[in-house]
Motif scaffolding. Sequence first.
Motif, PDB file in Angstrom:
ATOM      1  N   GLU A  16       0.939  -1.252  -0.062  1.00  0.00           N
ATOM      2  CA  GLU A  16       0.157  -0.114   0.063  1.00  0.00           C
ATOM      3  C   GLU A  16       0.824   1.171   0.128  1.00  0.00           C
ATOM      4  OE1 GLU A  16      -3.144   2.767   0.020  1.00  0.00           O
ATOM      5  OE2 GLU A  16      -1.326   2.681   1.336  1.00  0.00           O
ATOM      6  N   ALA A  71       1.391   2.951   3.632  1.00  0.00           N
ATOM      7  CA  ALA A  71       2.038   2.551   4.325  1.00  0.00           C
ATOM      8  C   ALA A  71       3.624   2.280   3.988  1.00  0.00           C
ATOM      9  CB  ALA A  71       1.502   0.801   4.504  1.00  0.00           C
ATOM     10  N   GLN A  72       3.962   2.235   2.508  1.00  0.00           N
ATOM     11  CA  GLN A  72       5.210   2.440   2.258  1.00  0.00           C
ATOM     12  C   GLN A  72       5.805   3.491   2.408  1.00  0.00           C
ATOM     13  OE1 GLN A  72       6.534  -0.373   0.748  1.00  0.00           O
ATOM     14  NE2 GLN A  72       8.528   0.532   0.388  1.00  0.00           N
ATOM     15  N   PHE A 108       4.832   3.065  14.317  1.00  0.00           N
ATOM     16  CA  PHE A 108       3.424   3.500  14.503  1.00  0.00           C
ATOM     17  C   PHE A 108       2.941   3.594  15.903  1.00  0.00           C
ATOM     18  CE2 PHE A 108      -1.115   2.141  14.119  1.00  0.00           C
ATOM     19  CZ  PHE A 108      -1.450   3.274  13.138  1.00  0.00           C
ATOM     20  N   THR A 140       0.131  10.431   8.020  1.00  0.00           N
ATOM     21  CA  THR A 140      -0.560   8.883   8.031  1.00  0.00           C
ATOM     22  C   THR A 140      -2.030   9.193   7.657  1.00  0.00           C
ATOM     23  OG1 THR A 140       1.037   8.149   9.718  1.00  0.00           O
ATOM     24  CG2 THR A 140      -0.991   7.029   9.385  1.00  0.00           C
ATOM     25  N   GLY A 148      -2.294   1.895   6.426  1.00  0.00           N
ATOM     26  CA  GLY A 148      -1.093   2.943   6.532  1.00  0.00           C
ATOM     27  C   GLY A 148       0.231   2.401   7.243  1.00  0.00           C
ATOM     28  N   VAL A 149       0.121   1.328   7.602  1.00  0.00           N
ATOM     29  CA  VAL A 149       1.381   0.624   8.422  1.00  0.00           C
ATOM     30  C   VAL A 149       1.455  -0.739   7.966  1.00  0.00           C
ATOM     31  CG1 VAL A 149       0.126   0.443  10.360  1.00  0.00           C
ATOM     32  CG2 VAL A 149       2.496   0.341  10.581  1.00  0.00           C
ATOM     33  N   TYR A 150       2.679  -1.258   7.646  1.00  0.00           N
ATOM     34  CA  TYR A 150       2.987  -2.706   7.701  1.00  0.00           C
ATOM     35  C   TYR A 150       3.246  -3.215   9.085  1.00  0.00           C
ATOM     36  CZ  TYR A 150       3.870  -1.514   2.615  1.00  0.00           C
ATOM     37  OH  TYR A 150       3.804  -1.151   1.340  1.00  0.00           O
ATOM     38  N   PRO A 168      -3.405  -0.807  10.509  1.00  0.00           N
ATOM     39  CA  PRO A 168      -2.829  -1.835   9.795  1.00  0.00           C
ATOM     40  C   PRO A 168      -3.662  -2.680   8.751  1.00  0.00           C
ATOM     41  CG  PRO A 168      -3.203  -2.760  12.233  1.00  0.00           C
ATOM     42  CD  PRO A 168      -3.548  -1.166  11.932  1.00  0.00           C
ATOM     43  N   ARG A 169      -3.083  -3.308   7.713  1.00  0.00           N
ATOM     44  CA  ARG A 169      -3.868  -4.282   6.903  1.00  0.00           C
ATOM     45  C   ARG A 169      -5.120  -4.951   7.458  1.00  0.00           C
ATOM     46  NH1 ARG A 169      -2.181  -8.368   2.219  1.00  0.00           N
ATOM     47  NH2 ARG A 169      -1.333  -9.722   4.137  1.00  0.00           N
ATOM     48  N   ARG A 185       6.989   3.693   5.871  1.00  0.00           N
ATOM     49  CA  ARG A 185       8.186   2.965   5.841  1.00  0.00           C
ATOM     50  C   ARG A 185       9.507   3.596   5.315  1.00  0.00           C
ATOM     51  NH1 ARG A 185       9.187  -2.607   6.391  1.00  0.00           N
ATOM     52  NH2 ARG A 185      10.956  -3.792   5.087  1.00  0.00           N
TER      53      ARG A 185
END
Length: 443
Positions: A136, A139-140, A206, A178, A197-199, A183-184, A143
Amino acid sequence: MNGTEGTDGTQHPGTAPYGAFDAERWDPEPDKRPGRTAFQRDRARVLHSAALRRLAGKTQVVTPGTRGPAWDASPRTRLTHSLECAQVGRELGAALGCDPDLVEAACLSHDMGHPPFGHNGEQALNDFASDCGGFEGNAQSLRLLTRLEPKRFVPDTRTGDLVSVGLNLTRAALDAATKYPWPRGDHPTDPGSPKFGVYEDDLPVFQWFREGAPRDRKCFEAQVMDWSDDVAYSVHDFEDGLHAGHIDPNCLEAEPERRDIWDVAIGRYVPADTDPQELADALDRLIAQEWWPHGYDGSAVAQARLKDATSQLIGRFCLAAETATRQGYGTGRLSRYAAELVVPRATRNECAVLKAIADRYVMQRAEQEEIRADQRIVIAELAAALTARAPEGLEPQLRALYETAPDDRARKRVLVDQIAALTDASARTLHAHLTRDGARHRE
C-alpha cells in the motif's frame, strides 16, 4: 509550546497547539541550529530526501511522454503533484491554526511510497506482496520515513548493529503524514478495504507516534493534508485533461456524457447511495461560474483563463472547508485532536465531479489501458526476476538488508522495497536488464 499532561505524568496530544510530546523524535537528537522549530527541521528533511526527488520520475495519472500533443512536454508527475499539494495544505493549515511547516512536511511526504506506474503499479505490487503483508503506497511512505530513507542510524538494542530510523521525524509529523492510521485488514468500517497505513514490520514506530491518539482517527493535520491532496489532484487532473485535448468542455453539458460521469463517480468518488442529481447540481454550479473555462481552445488567452479557473477552484474548495470548520470550532488555533476538518457535502461533490471527469476522459482512454497492461507485465516480470536472482539487481542499501533478512518473508519485503523505489524509467531499465540477462543465461 505547552504540552498536555495526563494523570500519570506522561504527555498526550490535547487541545494546546503543540507541546514537547508532539515534537519528540523516536531517537532524541540535539538541534543543530538554535531558532529553528522541530517542524521546520521535519520539512527540510523531507524536502532534501532522495525519496521525494524520485517522485519526479513517477506517474501521477498518465505516464509522462504519453499524454497529449508532442509540444505538451510538461505533464504533472508525483513530484509536481506533491509540491502543489504542499502549497495548498500549507496555506489551508495556516488559516486554521496548524503549524504550516508541519502540514507542508506531511503533504510533501504523503506520496513518497508510491511505486512506478501510479496506482496501476501499486495494484501489481500488491499482488506480488500478497504473502508478505501486501503493498500500500501510504504504508510504504511511512516505511520510507521511518526506516528506508537513510538519514540517522542508531545501535540495535539486541545486537549492537547500526539500524536506520529513517528521517527520524517528530511524532506529530509522522502522524500528520498518516492518511490511514491502521494496519492491513483493520479498517474501522470496511475490513476488506485495500487501504491501510502501516505494515506489520513497522508497528513499533506506528504505535509510538500514535500514543494517546484516538483509535483509527486521523489527526487534524492529516485531515488537512488529505483534503489538500483531493483538491490538488482533482483540479490539476481536470486542468491537464483540458490542456491536452482529452476533455471537451461542451460535452459536460450533454446528458449522455453526464450519465457516464455519474457512473464513474458513484461508488468510487462519492458514496454508493449518492443521488446523481446531487452531482448534476454540483457540476452545474461550477459551469455557472464566470471563470469556468467555457470553449477552451488552447490559445494563450484560453490558457490564461484556465489557469484562473484552476486558482478559483482551489480557492473555492479550501475556503468552503475553512468556513465550515470555523463555524463548528470558532476562531482559535486548531491542531492534532482538538478538531475535525469539516468539508461541506456540496463541496465534496464538486471535487468528486472533477475527479470523475478526469477519470472518464483521461484515465479510461483506450490507449491508456494498453499502456497499463504493459506496465503490469513489467512489474510482474521484474518481481519474478528479482526473486530468482536477488541480491543481484538490488541497490547496495537493500542488498545489505536482503542478506541479513531472517526469513523468506523478510527477504520478499526487501524486493518489494526495491521495486517501489524505482521510477517508471528505472523500472523498465532494470526489467530489461534482468529479463534479457536471464534469458541469455537460460540459453
